[in-house]
Design an enzyme around this catalytic site. Structure first.
Site: not given
Ligand code: GLN
Length: 539
Positions: A19, A56, A194, A357, A384-385, A388, A408, A465, A510, A512
């Protein structure tokens, strides 16, 4: 009320019919005819937003400029339309109930019993009309997640019924996306599912105006006529949606089927010029005629489910087309990468991206990968991660800082290269409390980042964070890893790079999320180019 027209897109028979792509393709065709269009997604789950969902469960969480954590379909909307979306473009059942319950606590309902109809349905309609009332859009397309008949989508379907009644049928139409399966044993396409799903819509008081039929085989005319007759729609409103080679082909397929034309006539719009899709078809032709290919590894922990990295894989499609190369992405689980096998795992790769992540799982595999590409001068891109981890790796192996890590991963870390800032320390709620959305970043001239952006002032989207700990910045820069992008207000490090490496860039944001067909992200474009250069050098 403004003159905005509304299109509702429902789904039947099964989920995953696409959709989001059909909505985005229709929007693209209307946009190409000069209309301003936005797309909104309703998700019928109870989470207030998908920010607290495991990738996930739900795939990637897409972040908008205004810091909303949203469904990944909004990524498709932006990639197709090249227009930013916002919190108003994604509404869940949880948010609707949250708003209504808040109003109830504030006494706004003046002693009335608060009910699904009218209070929940009113709140849903308000969130539909809110987008239309801005004067910005000629057309608002609202996509309803899930299938008709699902218990949880009932209030949304009822709100759509009411909205169509209030707005009038020439101002609000319903497109129903359905499936016409092919039964091998019978050698036939079957229309019964349908018919049944349209019946379910009819029971809820909605006669669909247009049926878009997903199918693996062409729909013969007699079958189109049969569907039209049994579902009460004119035969030109039975649209065939065959499986396409790429999602970016779908607008062209829908144009061939005249979906945009039937929509415009149903909405009583006078026709504007025929769709000008020039830049779009240029992109497709580059995508389909690559001159070379390049292998890039994405090292991450959710690799079994590629929807978890949807925007990254699409950004590679855009960057590949721009460079006119086929980017073959190898999804590699960070958990299995050890110091011993890293060379073998990453052999033949011309570039390595370490993915974003959360949490400790797979962290050491990411760090092993980064050490390998840093030492072997292989193009590296950390997001990001991933960025880091690049700083942690540098601290451990170049600066020789014992126990370098992120807070973290270890609360008692001795050398917190990545740490919590003051404003994050007392936060107890998880939802919507990270550094989210668009922030300014100042780029230093003479750096790779400047070479990429060609500008000293950029904006990028964040979702994290933890931050680089500026206490260590001096030592990093002295040893060759520099901060080439800085947040001008807070001084936080947004981009790091290694001076004497062919292409080693880490971004705290990010990129992307901002790559679109018409505006491929320059960091991805240049990373792919660097990988291609390496490949051609070592041929
Ligand atoms: N877990 C890290 C943080 O919260 C990075 C988040 C990410 O990669 N999006 O700072």
């Amino acid at each position: 009320m403004t003159s905005t027209k509304y299109i509702f897109v429902t789904g039947g028979v099964t989920s995953s019919l696409g959709k989001g792509i059909i909505s985005a393709s229709l929007a693209k065709l209307l946009q190409a005819r000069g209309f301003s269009v936005t797309i909104q997604k309703f998700d019928p789950y109870i989470n207030v937003d998908p920010g607290t969902l495991n990738p996930y469960e739900h795939g990637e969480c897409y972040v908008t400029d205004d810091g909303a954590e949203t469904d990944l379909d909004l990524g498709h909307y932006e990639r197709f339309l090249n227009v930013p979306t916002s919190q108003a473009n994604n509404v869940t059942t949880g948010r609707i109930y949250y708003n209504v319950i808040k109003k109830e606590r504030e006494g706004e309902f003046l002693g009335k019993t608060v009910q699904v109809v009218p209070h929940i349905t009113d709140e849903i309609k308000n969130s539909i009309y809110k987008l239309g009332q801005t004067d910005k859009f000629d057309v608002v397309i609202t996509e309803l997640g899930g299938c008709v008949g699902d218990i949880e989508s009932l209030p949304f379907i009822e709100a759509v019924r009411q909205a169509r009644f209030e707005l009038g049928h020439e101002n609000a139409i319903c497109i129903h996306l359905t499936l016409i399966p092919f039964l091998n044993a019978a050698g036939e396409l079957k229309t019964k599912p349908t018919q049944h799903s349209v019946k379910q819509l009819l029971e809820a008081g909605i006669q669909p105006d247009i049926l878009v039929c997903r199918t693996e085989h062409k729909l013969p005319d007699d079958l189109r006529r049969k569907v039209a007759l049994f579902c009460n729609v004119p035969v030109d409103c039975v649209i065939e949606a065959m499986d396409a080679p790429t999602i970016y082909d779908v607008p062209l397929l829908m144009r061939e089927e005249k979906l945009d034309q039937v929509v415009l006539s149903k909405l009583n719009f006078s026709y504007k010029k025929a769709a000008g899709l020039g830049p779009w078809t240029d992109f497709l032709s580059k995508l389909k005629n690559p001159r070379d290919k390049v292998k890039i590894a994405v090292v991450g922990k959710y690799v079994e489910l590629q929807d978890a990295y949807k925007s990254i894989s699409e950004a590679f499609v855009h960057a590949g087309a721009t460079n006119q190369v086929k980017v073959k992405v190898y999804w590699i689980s960070s958990e299995g990468i050890t110091e011993k096998n890293v060379g073998e795992k990453l052999a033949h790769m011309s570039g390595v991206l370490v993915a974003p992540g959360f949490g400790e799982r797979g962290l050491e595999g990411k760090i092993n990968s980064i050490k390998y590409v840093r030492e072997n001068n292989i193009p590296f891109f950390g997001i990001c991660l991933g960025m880091q981890c690049a700083t942690i790796e540098f601290a451990r192996n170049v600066l020789k800082l014992d126990g370098a890590n992120s807070r973290e991963m270890n609360e008692k870390v001795i050398n917190p290269i990545i740490d919590l800032m003051e404003d994050q320390k007392n936060i107890t709620e998880m939802g919507g409390t990270m550094r989210l959305g668009s922030y300014d970043c100042e780029i230093k001239e003479g750096t790779k980042a400047y070479d990429v952006y060609g500008s000293t002032n950029i904006q990028e989207r964040h979702r994290h964070r933890y931050e680089f700990n500026n206490k260590y910045l001096r030592d990093f820069e002295d040893a060759g890893m520099i901060a080439s992008g800085i947040n001008p207000k807070s001084g936080l490090v947004e981009i790091v790079e290694i001076k004497d490496h062919r292409w080693f860039v880490g971004a705290q944001f990010h990129p992307e999320l901002k790559s679109t067909v018409l505006n491929p992200h320059p960091l991805f474009v240049k990373f792919v180019k660097a990988a291609l250069d390496l490949k051609n050098e070592t041929k």
